[in-house]
Design a protein around this motif. Structure first.
Motif, PDB file in Angstrom:
ATOM      1  N   SER A 292      35.664  47.712  44.928  1.00  0.00           N
ATOM      2  CA  SER A 292      34.973  47.844  43.641  1.00  0.00           C
ATOM      3  C   SER A 292      35.428  46.803  42.618  1.00  0.00           C
ATOM      4  O   SER A 292      34.777  46.609  41.585  1.00  0.00           O
ATOM      5  CB  SER A 292      35.177  49.246  43.061  1.00  0.00           C
ATOM      6  OG  SER A 292      36.535  49.441  42.663  1.00  0.00           O
ATOM      7  N   THR A 293      36.557  46.117  42.893  1.00  0.00           N
ATOM      8  CA  THR A 293      37.049  45.090  41.970  1.00  0.00           C
ATOM      9  C   THR A 293      36.470  43.710  42.288  1.00  0.00           C
ATOM     10  O   THR A 293      36.775  42.747  41.582  1.00  0.00           O
ATOM     11  CB  THR A 293      38.581  45.000  42.011  1.00  0.00           C
ATOM     12  OG1 THR A 293      39.014  44.529  43.300  1.00  0.00           O
ATOM     13  CG2 THR A 293      39.219  46.352  41.732  1.00  0.00           C
TER      14      THR A 293
ATOM     15  N   MET B  17      35.281  49.566  37.010  1.00  0.00           N
ATOM     16  CA  MET B  17      36.190  48.408  37.059  1.00  0.00           C
ATOM     17  C   MET B  17      36.621  48.052  35.637  1.00  0.00           C
ATOM     18  O   MET B  17      35.781  47.867  34.746  1.00  0.00           O
ATOM     19  CB  MET B  17      35.459  47.227  37.713  1.00  0.00           C
ATOM     20  CG  MET B  17      36.234  45.930  37.714  1.00  0.00           C
ATOM     21  SD  MET B  17      35.315  44.611  38.580  1.00  0.00           S
ATOM     22  CE  MET B  17      36.408  43.234  38.256  1.00  0.00           C
TER      23      MET B  17
ATOM     24  N   GLU C 288      40.202  34.441  42.065  1.00  0.00           N
ATOM     25  CA  GLU C 288      39.813  34.807  40.702  1.00  0.00           C
ATOM     26  C   GLU C 288      39.300  33.581  39.971  1.00  0.00           C
ATOM     27  O   GLU C 288      39.848  32.477  40.133  1.00  0.00           O
ATOM     28  CB  GLU C 288      41.004  35.397  39.944  1.00  0.00           C
ATOM     29  CG  GLU C 288      41.420  36.762  40.441  1.00  0.00           C
ATOM     30  CD  GLU C 288      42.543  37.377  39.620  1.00  0.00           C
ATOM     31  OE1 GLU C 288      43.141  36.655  38.791  1.00  0.00           O
ATOM     32  OE2 GLU C 288      42.818  38.580  39.813  1.00  0.00           O
TER      33      GLU C 288
ATOM     34  N   GLU D 145      37.307  37.244  36.986  1.00  0.00           N
ATOM     35  CA  GLU D 145      36.499  37.996  37.949  1.00  0.00           C
ATOM     36  C   GLU D 145      36.920  37.605  39.357  1.00  0.00           C
ATOM     37  O   GLU D 145      37.209  36.437  39.629  1.00  0.00           O
ATOM     38  CB  GLU D 145      35.016  37.713  37.751  1.00  0.00           C
ATOM     39  CG  GLU D 145      34.443  38.275  36.462  1.00  0.00           C
ATOM     40  CD  GLU D 145      32.950  37.983  36.326  1.00  0.00           C
ATOM     41  OE1 GLU D 145      32.274  38.789  35.662  1.00  0.00           O
ATOM     42  OE2 GLU D 145      32.479  36.972  36.879  1.00  0.00           O
ATOM     43  N   ARG D 146      36.904  38.597  40.249  1.00  0.00           N
ATOM     44  CA  ARG D 146      37.305  38.360  41.629  1.00  0.00           C
ATOM     45  C   ARG D 146      36.091  38.184  42.536  1.00  0.00           C
ATOM     46  O   ARG D 146      35.114  38.946  42.446  1.00  0.00           O
ATOM     47  CB  ARG D 146      38.163  39.515  42.149  1.00  0.00           C
ATOM     48  CG  ARG D 146      39.574  39.521  41.586  1.00  0.00           C
ATOM     49  CD  ARG D 146      40.408  40.630  42.221  1.00  0.00           C
ATOM     50  NE  ARG D 146      41.797  40.519  41.782  1.00  0.00           N
ATOM     51  CZ  ARG D 146      42.758  41.334  42.172  1.00  0.00           C
ATOM     52  NH1 ARG D 146      42.493  42.334  43.013  1.00  0.00           N
ATOM     53  NH2 ARG D 146      43.993  41.174  41.739  1.00  0.00           N
TER      54      ARG D 146
ATOM     55  N   ASP E 220      40.818  46.827  46.282  1.00  0.00           N
ATOM     56  CA  ASP E 220      39.717  47.782  46.198  1.00  0.00           C
ATOM     57  C   ASP E 220      38.394  47.008  46.149  1.00  0.00           C
ATOM     58  O   ASP E 220      38.219  46.145  45.276  1.00  0.00           O
ATOM     59  CB  ASP E 220      39.888  48.622  44.924  1.00  0.00           C
ATOM     60  CG  ASP E 220      38.849  49.727  44.792  1.00  0.00           C
ATOM     61  OD1 ASP E 220      37.780  49.639  45.426  1.00  0.00           O
ATOM     62  OD2 ASP E 220      39.103  50.676  44.027  1.00  0.00           O
TER      63      ASP E 220
ATOM     64  N   THR F 282      38.424  42.625  32.537  1.00  0.00           N
ATOM     65  CA  THR F 282      39.464  41.611  32.623  1.00  0.00           C
ATOM     66  C   THR F 282      38.847  40.263  32.331  1.00  0.00           C
ATOM     67  O   THR F 282      37.647  40.072  32.464  1.00  0.00           O
ATOM     68  CB  THR F 282      40.118  41.576  34.020  1.00  0.00           C
ATOM     69  OG1 THR F 282      39.103  41.282  34.983  1.00  0.00           O
ATOM     70  CG2 THR F 282      40.777  42.897  34.366  1.00  0.00           C
TER      71      THR F 282
END
Length: 374
Positions: A94-95, A1, A27, A7-8, A92, A4
């Motif tokens: 994984s995010t 990932m 987020e 975070e989601r 996704d 950023t």
């Protein structure tokens, strides 16, 4: 990932109206809400919803085999909701940092230190591979708190930074308020004011066969019966001081019939109008008693779509500006799911999730049990 700033998280919530699971992807920038990425409502299968309503309202004795089967079925419904949400938003897995899953409250007696949220969160981990935070209420209860309401902590983070005194009002199966003093200070209180959609839904289902009174049209046809209202408002719960919390197993149609047996002799639309007024008057009394200088009421939850109810609130509180949470940037029907994403984020960051001034717990603590992704 990729790295950023934000975070989601996913938030999953089913409230006391039991109409299904609200899912959001949000987020957070640090510990602050930044953006709503997407949302999806995932209805319960009809047979499961019927049984959950029967159990949560009537509180029958059930066999251990059915209890465990329900825990699996609810958990799978939450897992399906998470997968459908991710697919719908084309995100996704994984995010996603983690999922916050409230589960389904099947019993709550905060004063007695008892609360039960069902829904095996391992099913969510198995379906998504994403770390999941669940079981948010019991640590607060173990620390002497009511375990509810928990959303006021998020209301405080989202709505309190204003020069005016505000109250946030959640209209779910049960109504609760969060009292937000001017200037965003931490002198926050919150509590369940009494019944909201749940009691009105029960009567609507009985009289019309519809699951709820859309827009409050059924109630708008009737005239509140003052004798019925007086009998219901005399219930000791309304005079209890905060902290306090309640549930649909208390404020149910059987409760209204017990307090006013002549209810069935009234016109059905007059009963519905009276139940709407019960919600309005209990909220108005609570708002005025908790914060006399309240200038704005921010309404969220499914009841924000009940036009008649909001009109009655505005008439009863002419000195207060009434908006839905959409005016503050977040739609009424995603507030609670977002709150449990926020609580999951705070759990992973080791930050408190409860407000002892709301729940009565001895101290503020991170809430929820963490199941690692698999």
């Amino acid at each position: 990932m990729p790295e950023t700033a934000a975070e989601r998280y996913v938030g999953l919530m089913s409230g006391t109206s039991l109409d299904g699971i609200d899912g959001v992807i949000v987020e957070f920038d640090g510990d602050r809400f930044a953006a709503l990425v997407g949302q999806l409502h995932h209805p319960y299968p009809a047979p499961l919803r019927r049984r959950l309503l029967e159990i949560s309202i009537d509180q029958p004795a059930i066999m251990l085999r059915e209890f465990t089967a329900l825990d699996v079925a609810i958990g799978q419904a939450f897992a399906d909701a998470a997968v459908a949400l991710l697919d719908h938003c084309r995100v996704d897995p994984s995010t996603i940092k983690a999922i916050g899953s409230h589960g389904q409250t099947m019993f709550h007696d905060g004063a007695a230190g008892q609360t039960l949220q069902m829904g095996d969160a391992s099913r969510i981990v198995a379906a998504t591979g994403i770390a999941t935070v669940a079981d948010f209420r019991r640590l607060d209860v173990a620390l002497g708190g009511q375990g509810a309401p928990l959303v006021p902590a998020f209301h405080h983070a989202l709505f309190s930074h204003a020069t005016e005194a505000r109250c946030a009002l959640n209209l779910g199966g049960i109504a609760n308020i969060t009292v937000l003093p001017a200037g965003g200070n931490d002198a926050v209180i919150g509590f369940d004011t009494g019944p909201a959609n749940g009691l009105m839904d029960e009567w609507t289902q009985r009289c019309t066969g519809q699951p709820y009174d859309e827009g409050g049209v059924f109630a708008a046809r009737g005239i509140p019966d003052e004798a019925l209202l007086a009998a219901l408002l005399a219930d000791p719960y309304f005079a209890l001081p905060a902290p306090k919390s309640t549930g649909r197993d208390y404020f149910r149609l059987g409760w209204a019939l017990q307090r006013y047996p002549a209810l069935l002799q009234l016109k059905p639309e007059d009963v519905q109008a009276s139940l709407a007024q019960l919600t309005v008057r209990s909220i108005v009394t609570a708002v005025r008693a908790a914060q006399t200088e309240t200038a704005r009421l921010i309404v969220c939850g499914g009841g924000a779509r009940n036009v008649h109810l909001l009109e009655q609130l505005a008439e009863a509180l002419p000195e207060v500006a009434i908006d839905t949470s959409a005016a503050c940037g977040l739609a009424p029907d995603v507030i609670e799911a977002t709150a449990f994403a926020w609580l999951a984020m705070r759990r992973l960051r080791g930050l408190p999730g409860n407000l002892p001034s709301v729940t009565g717990a001895r101290r503020a603590v991170p809430l929820g049990s963490v199941l690692l992704g698999a």
